[in-house]
Design a protein around this motif. Sequence first.
Motif, mmCIF file in Angstrom:
data_model
loop_
_atom_site.group_PDB
_atom_site.id
_atom_site.type_symbol
_atom_site.label_atom_id
_atom_site.label_comp_id
_atom_site.label_asym_id
_atom_site.label_seq_id
_atom_site.Cartn_x
_atom_site.Cartn_y
_atom_site.Cartn_z
ATOM 1 N N MET A 62 54.406 52.244 36.650
ATOM 2 C CA MET A 62 54.380 51.593 37.950
ATOM 3 C C MET A 62 53.217 50.640 38.099
ATOM 4 O O MET A 62 52.159 50.819 37.491
ATOM 5 C CB MET A 62 54.461 52.600 39.094
ATOM 6 C CG MET A 62 53.280 53.459 39.327
ATOM 7 S SD MET A 62 53.725 54.912 40.336
ATOM 8 C CE MET A 62 54.156 54.167 41.900
ATOM 9 N N LEU A 63 53.474 49.562 38.865
ATOM 10 C CA LEU A 63 52.435 48.607 39.233
ATOM 11 C C LEU A 63 52.270 48.721 40.744
ATOM 12 O O LEU A 63 53.276 48.738 41.469
ATOM 13 C CB LEU A 63 52.859 47.179 38.895
ATOM 14 C CG LEU A 63 53.117 46.824 37.425
ATOM 15 C CD1 LEU A 63 53.606 45.390 37.308
ATOM 16 C CD2 LEU A 63 51.855 46.983 36.619
ATOM 17 N N SER A 64 51.027 48.793 41.197
ATOM 18 C CA SER A 64 50.765 48.911 42.635
ATOM 19 C C SER A 64 49.817 47.817 43.078
ATOM 20 O O SER A 64 49.086 47.244 42.271
ATOM 21 C CB SER A 64 50.101 50.275 42.938
ATOM 22 O OG SER A 64 50.863 51.328 42.424
ATOM 23 N N ARG A 65 49.809 47.567 44.383
ATOM 24 C CA ARG A 65 48.904 46.540 44.922
ATOM 25 C C ARG A 65 47.471 47.033 44.935
ATOM 26 O O ARG A 65 47.206 48.206 45.218
ATOM 27 C CB ARG A 65 49.268 46.222 46.374
ATOM 28 C CG ARG A 65 50.559 45.521 46.517
ATOM 29 C CD ARG A 65 50.748 45.073 47.976
ATOM 30 N NE ARG A 65 52.108 44.650 48.162
ATOM 31 C CZ ARG A 65 53.092 45.458 48.560
ATOM 32 N NH1 ARG A 65 52.850 46.718 48.868
ATOM 33 N NH2 ARG A 65 54.326 44.998 48.651
ATOM 34 N N ALA A 66 46.544 46.113 44.633
ATOM 35 C CA ALA A 66 45.118 46.413 44.763
ATOM 36 C C ALA A 66 44.432 45.117 45.154
ATOM 37 O O ALA A 66 45.073 44.060 45.224
ATOM 38 C CB ALA A 66 44.561 46.951 43.444
ATOM 39 N N VAL A 67 43.147 45.215 45.427
ATOM 40 C CA VAL A 67 42.400 44.036 45.872
ATOM 41 C C VAL A 67 41.347 43.692 44.824
ATOM 42 O O VAL A 67 40.663 44.582 44.307
ATOM 43 C CB VAL A 67 41.713 44.330 47.229
ATOM 44 C CG1 VAL A 67 40.708 43.237 47.582
ATOM 45 C CG2 VAL A 67 42.768 44.453 48.323
ATOM 46 N N LEU A 68 41.243 42.396 44.522
ATOM 47 C CA LEU A 68 40.119 41.910 43.719
ATOM 48 C C LEU A 68 39.133 41.280 44.701
ATOM 49 O O LEU A 68 39.438 40.247 45.319
ATOM 50 C CB LEU A 68 40.573 40.863 42.699
ATOM 51 C CG LEU A 68 39.435 40.207 41.903
ATOM 52 C CD1 LEU A 68 38.772 41.208 40.937
ATOM 53 C CD2 LEU A 68 39.936 38.996 41.119
ATOM 54 N N ARG A 69 37.999 41.946 44.886
ATOM 55 C CA ARG A 69 36.984 41.469 45.839
ATOM 56 C C ARG A 69 36.021 40.548 45.101
ATOM 57 O O ARG A 69 35.398 40.948 44.109
ATOM 58 C CB ARG A 69 36.245 42.689 46.393
ATOM 59 C CG ARG A 69 35.175 42.394 47.409
ATOM 60 C CD ARG A 69 35.643 42.331 48.826
ATOM 61 N NE ARG A 69 36.560 43.398 49.228
ATOM 62 C CZ ARG A 69 37.321 43.344 50.317
ATOM 63 N NH1 ARG A 69 37.292 42.278 51.092
ATOM 64 N NH2 ARG A 69 38.108 44.359 50.630
ATOM 65 N N THR A 70 35.953 39.290 45.528
ATOM 66 C CA THR A 70 35.040 38.327 44.900
ATOM 67 C C THR A 70 33.949 37.979 45.912
ATOM 68 O O THR A 70 33.969 38.457 47.046
ATOM 69 C CB THR A 70 35.779 37.039 44.478
ATOM 70 O OG1 THR A 70 36.043 36.263 45.644
ATOM 71 C CG2 THR A 70 37.074 37.348 43.751
ATOM 72 N N ASP A 71 33.029 37.100 45.499
ATOM 73 C CA ASP A 71 31.980 36.657 46.420
ATOM 74 C C ASP A 71 32.563 35.924 47.620
ATOM 75 O O ASP A 71 31.992 35.913 48.699
ATOM 76 C CB ASP A 71 31.020 35.678 45.705
ATOM 77 C CG ASP A 71 30.167 36.426 44.708
ATOM 78 O OD1 ASP A 71 30.098 37.665 44.810
ATOM 79 O OD2 ASP A 71 29.589 35.762 43.812
ATOM 80 N N GLY A 159 35.947 33.554 38.001
ATOM 81 C CA GLY A 159 34.840 33.902 38.893
ATOM 82 C C GLY A 159 34.592 35.399 38.972
ATOM 83 O O GLY A 159 33.573 35.849 39.499
ATOM 84 N N GLY A 160 35.534 36.186 38.453
ATOM 85 C CA GLY A 160 35.338 37.631 38.390
ATOM 86 C C GLY A 160 35.384 38.305 39.751
ATOM 87 O O GLY A 160 35.834 37.717 40.732
ATOM 88 N N GLY A 161 34.929 39.549 39.783
ATOM 89 C CA GLY A 161 34.947 40.319 41.022
ATOM 90 C C GLY A 161 35.148 41.791 40.710
ATOM 91 O O GLY A 161 35.123 42.204 39.539
ATOM 92 N N VAL A 162 35.317 42.567 41.773
ATOM 93 C CA VAL A 162 35.487 44.013 41.603
ATOM 94 C C VAL A 162 36.897 44.405 42.053
ATOM 95 O O VAL A 162 37.303 44.083 43.178
ATOM 96 C CB VAL A 162 34.441 44.796 42.438
ATOM 97 C CG1 VAL A 162 34.640 46.302 42.269
ATOM 98 C CG2 VAL A 162 33.025 44.391 42.046
ATOM 99 N N VAL A 163 37.615 45.055 41.173
ATOM 100 C CA VAL A 163 38.944 45.546 41.534
ATOM 101 C C VAL A 163 38.778 46.822 42.343
ATOM 102 O O VAL A 163 38.174 47.791 41.871
ATOM 103 C CB VAL A 163 39.796 45.841 40.282
ATOM 104 C CG1 VAL A 163 41.165 46.396 40.684
ATOM 105 C CG2 VAL A 163 39.939 44.592 39.431
ATOM 106 N N GLU A 164 39.297 46.773 43.553
ATOM 107 C CA GLU A 164 39.222 47.960 44.413
ATOM 108 C C GLU A 164 40.517 48.751 44.255
ATOM 109 O O GLU A 164 41.544 48.418 44.860
ATOM 110 C CB GLU A 164 38.994 47.543 45.864
ATOM 111 C CG GLU A 164 37.639 46.860 46.039
ATOM 112 C CD GLU A 164 37.382 46.373 47.461
ATOM 113 O OE1 GLU A 164 36.236 45.989 47.732
ATOM 114 O OE2 GLU A 164 38.323 46.367 48.291
#
Length: 173
Positions: A62-71, A159-164
């Motif tokens: 399964m693939l689920s929604r997540a957020v990539l938080r960037t600056d 630009g990267g970021g943190v996957v929440e």
Amino acid sequence: MQQIKVRAETEDDFRAIDVVNLSAFQCESEAQLVSELRKSDVFIPDLSLVAELNDRIVGHVMLSRAVLRTDRDAREILVLGPESVVPSQSHRGIGSELIQAAIARARPLCYKAIVVAGHPDYYMRFGFKAAKEWGVSCNLPIPADALTAMELEDGALAGGGVVEYPDLFRRMF
Ligand SMILES: CC(C)(COP(=O)(O)OP(=O)(O)OC[C@H]1O[C@@H](n2cnc3c(N)ncnc32)[C@H](O)[C@@H]1OP(=O)(O)O)[C@@H](O)C(=O)NCCC(=O)NCCS
């Protein structure tokens, strides 16, 4: 090898998917995660896929929604997992078919990137790269090398970021 059919899950498959997860992981955590994800707002029915062999469900991803938080912003992306194949049918390419089908189905739905926490060597076969190449990390307590990613749209991870990861995943650790 006999023909593997990959399709989206239906309600009638829930019990069989439980059995696949229980047998692949040898514990209840992932089966429970899958059933809780289904009830959550990150669930995407079209991206919870089963592999059938002779009308029997032998794999699931399964693939689920997540957020990539960037600056600068928060981007919707996908996280892949759990993925499972019954031990009696493993090493026959079923897991690979599931991943390729999941990627192929995510693209036309306009999702921009997929991230996966898991065996990097395995996922790199399908075009995933080390997430740290983009400066992408995640909020799970895993080694940086265990996170791989794939852009479905060019520049989606720039630009990267943190996957929440959704909290349901975080409770697994
Ligand atoms: C991982 C898994 C889904 C692969 O399914 P599969 O149908 O066997 O996959 P494929 O046949 O397409 O590919 C097999 C390859 O996967 C890799 N692989 C399988 N299990 C692996 C593991 N635990 N660690 C690293 N690589 C693994 C190997 O490279 C293997 O190659 P080989 O057959 O040449 O040895 C299946 O083994 C499984 O359900 N494992 C238990 C649950 C799990 O670990 N899920 C993934 C994390 S969510």
